[in-house]
Enzyme design. Structure first.
Site, mmCIF file in Angstrom:
data_model
loop_
_atom_site.group_PDB
_atom_site.id
_atom_site.type_symbol
_atom_site.label_atom_id
_atom_site.label_comp_id
_atom_site.label_asym_id
_atom_site.label_seq_id
_atom_site.Cartn_x
_atom_site.Cartn_y
_atom_site.Cartn_z
ATOM 1 N N ASN A 21 0.827 -1.209 0.000
ATOM 2 C CA ASN A 21 0.000 0.000 0.000
ATOM 3 C C ASN A 21 0.857 1.252 0.000
ATOM 4 O O ASN A 21 0.437 2.298 -0.475
ATOM 5 C CB ASN A 21 -0.897 -0.002 1.247
ATOM 6 C CG ASN A 21 -1.568 1.329 1.493
ATOM 7 O OD1 ASN A 21 -2.417 1.747 0.717
ATOM 8 N ND2 ASN A 21 -1.168 2.019 2.566
ATOM 9 N N ASP A 26 -0.998 -6.447 3.427
ATOM 10 C CA ASP A 26 -0.993 -5.496 4.536
ATOM 11 C C ASP A 26 -1.777 -4.235 4.154
ATOM 12 O O ASP A 26 -1.683 -3.749 3.026
ATOM 13 C CB ASP A 26 0.464 -5.116 4.846
ATOM 14 C CG ASP A 26 0.584 -4.110 5.963
ATOM 15 O OD1 ASP A 26 0.305 -4.488 7.122
ATOM 16 O OD2 ASP A 26 0.946 -2.948 5.700
ATOM 17 N N GLU A 78 -5.637 -7.924 4.856
ATOM 18 C CA GLU A 78 -5.844 -7.345 6.183
ATOM 19 C C GLU A 78 -6.761 -6.137 6.037
ATOM 20 O O GLU A 78 -6.341 -5.078 5.567
ATOM 21 C CB GLU A 78 -4.508 -6.906 6.805
ATOM 22 C CG GLU A 78 -4.665 -6.427 8.230
ATOM 23 C CD GLU A 78 -4.050 -5.078 8.547
ATOM 24 O OE1 GLU A 78 -4.002 -4.710 9.716
ATOM 25 O OE2 GLU A 78 -3.626 -4.363 7.602
#
Ligand code: AAO
Length: 493
Positions: free
Chosen positions: A121, A211, A237
């Site tokens: 990200n 993530d 997640e």
């Protein structure tokens, strides 16, 4: 802790009524379903994981191990430097690319897949510096990978940081804690990320934890996954936020599984307060529970590296209750469970023990058989090595697709049956308790796999306690803050 005991007894009393109707005829045939449970080895170096695969994880019957992020990251002693990538070189405080590849090969040789934590990200959250593999970078410039235009600059908050989780636009285009936020809507950014992930697949990994997936639009995550081999395992997640948060895990199930945070929230705080709430059980085909993603989409856990640093979760600090929480998760039939294994700490930021060069030194789980009352800072918890965990993984394989029946209880003891095949009883109180509950397993003597572990039936009897089922009831002594578990594969001849 009298409050806990009284509360547990009250709750279990309520549950007992529904249990009597839940018994069923024993089944003669046992089906072993393939192993599905994994273990998260937080901040464990690759050489240490390779050894653990061979000595503990493979023999115990785990299907996969989730590693910490393998890419180059910022320098520093804190554990969370792993979450600030500066390049996609597989060279970090946890080991080199050669060590990583060797780990994957050695784990595969004992039937254990490797899932890598993919931090895609964002890049770093600091102004600049030199990464642990010598890559020089600034906040928005990473040589050969990304430049200023590859990042979001949301312009929605004074510092471009996420301030309001009720705004989808902020959550997905502003920065999480100042971490330079990649513009994952860009085809070149997507391809660069996918190139890194394909490289890890070439090294043998089976898939990824994504993530901070919440901070990427679901369609961006999907577009990146579409650039990977079809059999890539994905676990996103996406912390289930309060109801007012617009971005929820359900959006991400198209790309793979998601971590279902609600499962741990239902389990942990109640258990610590002495109350085990019987979950509302769904039925086929999804076995969905309220506020949970469907069974097949869920990865469930008792705690992870973030939640063990919060207040609510049950963690290694809770000793026997932690074992109970893991037992309730592993004996259940909801989701794909992941056991957590980190190291003891008193400072939230403290990294795992490391040498003068900043390399994490790792630890061995030899000799560990269960939870301890005290841990020194930096000491490995080694949950995966607990005798009870191997026993529960065996129970899980024997229980296979047998449905989880509603909870049963007697006094302080609560438990549930996997119809006709297995039974778990837990005692969260601080006093030993004897319990008699109805059960659908055939009459006979069984070895308790919590005290006896996997393969508890030996030529001389049981490696652990013996528990007798007679006339459709089981009577068991369940230790304080402990558990007893039986399954039809651990019946004495
Ligand atoms: C570090 C420093 C920072 C510094 C930064 C940049 O600590 O001060 O600004 O570097 O230099 C980890 C560490 C961070 C660390 C970071 C980078 O935890 O401390 O920052 O590495 O080194 C959100 C995200 C979620 C994220 C979580 C921590 O949505 O993805 O924050 N988890 C992952 C990793 C995590 C890692 C990162 C992401 C970054 O697992 O280890 O950070 O790569 C609500 C929202 C959640 C939100 C939380 C926390 O959750 O729903 O989405 O998570 O708030 O802000 C109840 C509520 C629930 C709430 C939850 C937690 O359960 O119901 O809604 O409480 O409070």
């Amino acid at each position: 802790m009298p409050g806990r005991r009284a509360a547990a007894a009250a709750m279990i009393a309520v549950l007992a009524a529904s249990a009597l109707a839940a018994c069923s005829a024993p089944v003669a045939v046992e089906r072993e379903k393939p192993a599905d449970a994994g273990v998260q080895l937080f901040q464990r170096p690759w050489t240490s994981i390779a050894e653990d695969c061979e000595q503990v994880i493979g023999p115990a019957g785990f299907a996969w191990v989730l590693t910490s992020p393998p890419q180059e990251h910022i320098a520093g002693t804190q554990w969370w430097t792993s979450y600030q990538p500066v390049s996609y070189r597989v060279d970090s405080k946890l080991g080199t690319e050669a060590e990583f590849a060797d780990m994957v090969t050695r784990c595969a040789a004992v039937g254990v897949d490797v899932i890598a934590d993919a931090v895609v990200n964002h890049m770093a959250g600091i102004d600049g510096g030199t990464g642990v593999a010598d890559t020089a970078f600034t906040h928005y410039s990473y040589p050969g990978l990304y430049e200023e235009g590859d990042f979001h600059h949301c312009g929605l908050t004074p510092d471009d940081d996420i301030a309001d989780y009720s705004s989808r636009e902020q959550v997905q285009t502003c920065e999480l804690s100042n971490l330079a936020d990649l513009d994952t809507s860009s085809p070149t950014v997507r391809e660069t990320i996918a190139g890194y992930l394909r490289h890890l697949r070439d090294l043998g990994v089976a898939g990824f934890r994504i993530d901070a997936a919440k901070h990427m639009a679901a369609e961006d995550v999907q577009a990146i996954v579409d650039l990977l081999p079809e059999d890539t395992i994905i676990m996103s997640e996406v912390i289930r936020g309060s109801g007012w948060e617009p971005v929820q895990p359900e959006e991400y199930v198209g790309a793979g599984k998601v971590f279902e945070f609600q499962y741990a929230r239902d389990l942990g705080p109640g258990l610590k307060a002495g109350v085990i709430t019987d979950p509302a059980l769904g039925t086929e085909p999804t076995f969905a529970r309220p506020l949970h993603v469907p069974n097949a989409d869920a990865v469930v856990f008792v705690d992870n590296h973030d939640t063990e640093r919060g207040e609510a979760a049950v963690t290694y600090r809770d000793g026997g209750l932690y074992l109970i929480a893991n037992a309730l998760m592993l004996a259940d039939d909801y989701g794909t469970p992941v056991v957590y294994s980190g190291y003891a700490f008193s400072d939230r930021d403290a990294g795992a023990p490391q040498d003068a060069d900043g390399r994490v030194t790792g630890w061995t789980c030899a000799g560990v058989t269960g939870p301890r009352d005290e841990y020194a800072d930096g000491e490995g918890v080694c949950t995966e090595a607990w005798t009870a965990i191997a026993g529960l993984l065996e129970l899980r394989r024997v229980a296979a697709d047998a449905p989880r029946l509603p909870g049963i209880g007697d006094g302080d003891v609560y438990g549930f049956e996997r119809e006709g095949r297995a039974l778990l009883l837990v005692n969260p109180s601080t006093a030993d308790a004897a319990a008699t509950v109805p059960v659908g397993l055939p009459d006979g003597d069984y070895c308790d796999v919590i005290s006896g572990g996997a393969g508890a039936v030996t030529s001389g009897g049981c490696a652990g306690a013996t528990v007798t089922v007679t006339g459709g009831n089981v009577t068991a002594d369940v230790p304080a803050e402990g558990a007893v578990a039986l399954h039809s594969g651990a019946r004495l001849p």
